[in-house]
Design a protein around this motif. Structure first.
Motif, PDB file in Angstrom:
ATOM      1  N   MET A   1       0.848  -1.173   0.000  1.00 24.48           N
ATOM      2  CA  MET A   1       0.000   0.000   0.000  1.00 24.48           C
ATOM      3  C   MET A   1       0.895   1.238   0.000  1.00 24.48           C
ATOM      4  N   GLU A   2       0.534   2.188  -0.799  1.00 27.88           N
ATOM      5  CA  GLU A   2       1.301   3.426  -0.915  1.00 27.88           C
ATOM      6  C   GLU A   2       0.712   4.509  -0.021  1.00 27.88           C
ATOM      7  N   PHE A   3       1.589   5.262   0.616  1.00 28.70           N
ATOM      8  CA  PHE A   3       1.178   6.381   1.454  1.00 28.70           C
ATOM      9  C   PHE A   3       1.886   7.635   0.983  1.00 28.70           C
ATOM     10  N   ALA A   4       1.314   8.781   1.319  1.00 30.28           N
ATOM     11  CA  ALA A   4       1.898  10.062   0.937  1.00 30.28           C
ATOM     12  C   ALA A   4       1.890  11.017   2.126  1.00 30.28           C
ATOM     13  N   VAL A   5       2.829  11.942   2.121  1.00 26.64           N
ATOM     14  CA  VAL A   5       2.875  12.977   3.155  1.00 26.64           C
ATOM     15  C   VAL A   5       1.565  13.759   3.103  1.00 26.64           C
ATOM     16  N   GLY A   6       0.994  14.030   4.278  1.00 21.57           N
ATOM     17  CA  GLY A   6      -0.266  14.760   4.375  1.00 21.57           C
ATOM     18  C   GLY A   6      -1.487  13.870   4.485  1.00 21.57           C
ATOM     19  N   GLU A   7      -1.295  12.573   4.323  1.00 20.05           N
ATOM     20  CA  GLU A   7      -2.421  11.630   4.376  1.00 20.05           C
ATOM     21  C   GLU A   7      -2.776  11.276   5.822  1.00 20.05           C
ATOM     22  N   ARG A   8      -4.084  11.195   6.108  1.00 21.38           N
ATOM     23  CA  ARG A   8      -4.555  10.790   7.435  1.00 21.38           C
ATOM     24  C   ARG A   8      -4.513   9.273   7.532  1.00 21.38           C
ATOM     25  N   VAL A   9      -3.949   8.776   8.634  1.00 16.08           N
ATOM     26  CA  VAL A   9      -3.798   7.338   8.834  1.00 16.08           C
ATOM     27  C   VAL A   9      -4.129   6.957  10.273  1.00 16.08           C
ATOM     28  N   SER A  10      -4.318   5.667  10.493  1.00 17.33           N
ATOM     29  CA  SER A  10      -4.508   5.154  11.854  1.00 17.33           C
ATOM     30  C   SER A  10      -3.661   3.895  12.006  1.00 17.33           C
ATOM     31  N   TRP A  11      -3.403   3.518  13.249  1.00 21.37           N
ATOM     32  CA  TRP A  11      -2.665   2.301  13.550  1.00 21.37           C
ATOM     33  C   TRP A  11      -3.055   1.831  14.936  1.00 21.37           C
ATOM     34  N   THR A  12      -2.780   0.565  15.200  1.00 22.39           N
ATOM     35  CA  THR A  12      -3.101  -0.019  16.501  1.00 22.39           C
ATOM     36  C   THR A  12      -1.844  -0.012  17.362  1.00 22.39           C
ATOM     37  N   HIS A  13      -1.962   0.566  18.543  1.00 23.70           N
ATOM     38  CA  HIS A  13      -0.863   0.600  19.506  1.00 23.70           C
ATOM     39  C   HIS A  13      -1.115  -0.507  20.524  1.00 23.70           C
ATOM     40  N   CYS A  14      -0.136  -1.403  20.704  1.00 20.60           N
ATOM     41  CA  CYS A  14      -0.275  -2.508  21.658  1.00 20.60           C
ATOM     42  C   CYS A  14       0.700  -2.314  22.808  1.00 20.60           C
ATOM     43  N   LEU A  15       0.209  -2.579  24.001  1.00 25.30           N
ATOM     44  CA  LEU A  15       1.023  -2.467  25.201  1.00 25.30           C
ATOM     45  C   LEU A  15       0.789  -3.719  26.033  1.00 25.30           C
ATOM     46  N   VAL A  16       1.860  -4.419  26.384  1.00 26.19           N
ATOM     47  CA  VAL A  16       1.755  -5.635  27.188  1.00 26.19           C
ATOM     48  C   VAL A  16       2.178  -5.299  28.610  1.00 26.19           C
ATOM     49  N   ARG A  17       1.325  -5.646  29.550  1.00 27.25           N
ATOM     50  CA  ARG A  17       1.611  -5.421  30.970  1.00 27.25           C
ATOM     51  C   ARG A  17       1.631  -6.776  31.664  1.00 27.25           C
ATOM     52  N   GLY A  18       2.787  -7.163  32.131  1.00 32.29           N
ATOM     53  CA  GLY A  18       2.911  -8.459  32.786  1.00 32.29           C
ATOM     54  C   GLY A  18       2.770  -9.591  31.782  1.00 32.29           C
ATOM     55  N   ARG A  19       2.304 -10.744  32.279  1.00 32.55           N
ATOM     56  CA  ARG A  19       2.206 -11.915  31.414  1.00 32.55           C
ATOM     57  C   ARG A  19       0.811 -12.146  30.874  1.00 32.55           C
ATOM     58  N   VAL A  20      -0.192 -11.489  31.424  1.00 36.02           N
ATOM     59  CA  VAL A  20      -1.559 -11.802  31.013  1.00 36.02           C
ATOM     60  C   VAL A  20      -2.374 -10.611  30.529  1.00 36.02           C
ATOM     61  N   THR A  21      -1.834  -9.424  30.561  1.00 36.80           N
ATOM     62  CA  THR A  21      -2.616  -8.246  30.190  1.00 36.80           C
ATOM     63  C   THR A  21      -2.031  -7.587  28.947  1.00 36.80           C
ATOM     64  N   MET A  22      -2.901  -7.376  27.959  1.00 36.04           N
ATOM     65  CA  MET A  22      -2.498  -6.668  26.757  1.00 36.04           C
ATOM     66  C   MET A  22      -3.536  -5.589  26.474  1.00 36.04           C
ATOM     67  N   GLU A  23      -3.065  -4.364  26.245  1.00 33.06           N
ATOM     68  CA  GLU A  23      -3.955  -3.260  25.930  1.00 33.06           C
ATOM     69  C   GLU A  23      -3.756  -2.880  24.465  1.00 33.06           C
ATOM     70  N   MET A  24      -4.858  -2.654  23.774  1.00 32.40           N
ATOM     71  CA  MET A  24      -4.792  -2.216  22.385  1.00 32.40           C
ATOM     72  C   MET A  24      -5.587  -0.920  22.262  1.00 32.40           C
ATOM     73  N   SER A  25      -5.001   0.050  21.590  1.00 28.38           N
ATOM     74  CA  SER A  25      -5.726   1.301  21.370  1.00 28.38           C
ATOM     75  C   SER A  25      -5.498   1.759  19.936  1.00 28.38           C
ATOM     76  N   LEU A  26      -6.491   2.427  19.397  1.00 27.79           N
ATOM     77  CA  LEU A  26      -6.410   2.939  18.036  1.00 27.79           C
ATOM     78  C   LEU A  26      -5.874   4.364  18.087  1.00 27.79           C
ATOM     79  N   ARG A  27      -4.818   4.622  17.336  1.00 29.89           N
ATOM     80  CA  ARG A  27      -4.228   5.959  17.279  1.00 29.89           C
ATOM     81  C   ARG A  27      -4.346   6.470  15.851  1.00 29.89           C
ATOM     82  N   SER A  28      -4.332   7.786  15.694  1.00 30.76           N
ATOM     83  CA  SER A  28      -4.439   8.349  14.347  1.00 30.76           C
ATOM     84  C   SER A  28      -3.645   9.639  14.254  1.00 30.76           C
ATOM     85  N   GLY A  29      -3.379  10.040  13.024  1.00 30.24           N
ATOM     86  CA  GLY A  29      -2.645  11.264  12.789  1.00 30.24           C
ATOM     87  C   GLY A  29      -2.430  11.493  11.312  1.00 30.24           C
ATOM     88  N   VAL A  30      -1.527  12.408  11.012  1.00 30.34           N
ATOM     89  CA  VAL A  30      -1.227  12.785   9.631  1.00 30.34           C
ATOM     90  C   VAL A  30       0.249  12.506   9.373  1.00 30.34           C
TER      91      VAL A  30
END
Length: 80
Positions: A1-30
């Motif tokens: 997939m091609e992207f360009a400067v100035g394009e709005r995008v999103s991605w999933t941020h994953c954070l693992v806490r300990g051995r059993v907890t995982m947090e996922m959040s949707l982030r976005s920007g340009v």
């Protein structure tokens, strides 16, 4: 997939806490810069973050979180 400067995008941020907890959040920007396999993204807070291009989704596409839920058999809410 091609992207360009100035394009709005999103991605999933994953954070693992300990051995059993995982947090996922949707982030976005340009995209403010592209360099090889990474993009520099400016978030609404004004801060920038470097993200692998492979993790990015264009505005309006399904997020990685939605894709995981569909694979797991979840029924996401219909589009409005």
């Amino acid at each position: 997939m091609e992207f360009a400067v100035g394009e709005r995008v999103s991605w999933t941020h994953c954070l693992v806490r300990g051995r059993v907890t995982m947090e996922m959040s949707l982030r976005s920007g340009v995209i403010v810069a592209l360099s090889g396999r990474v993009a520099k993204i400016k978030k609404s807070s004004g801060r920038t973050e470097v993200v692998a291009i492979a993790r990015l989704r264009k505005e309006g596409q399904k997020s990685q979180i939605q894709e995981v839920l569909e694979i797991m058999g979840g029924n996401p809410a219909p589009p409005q």
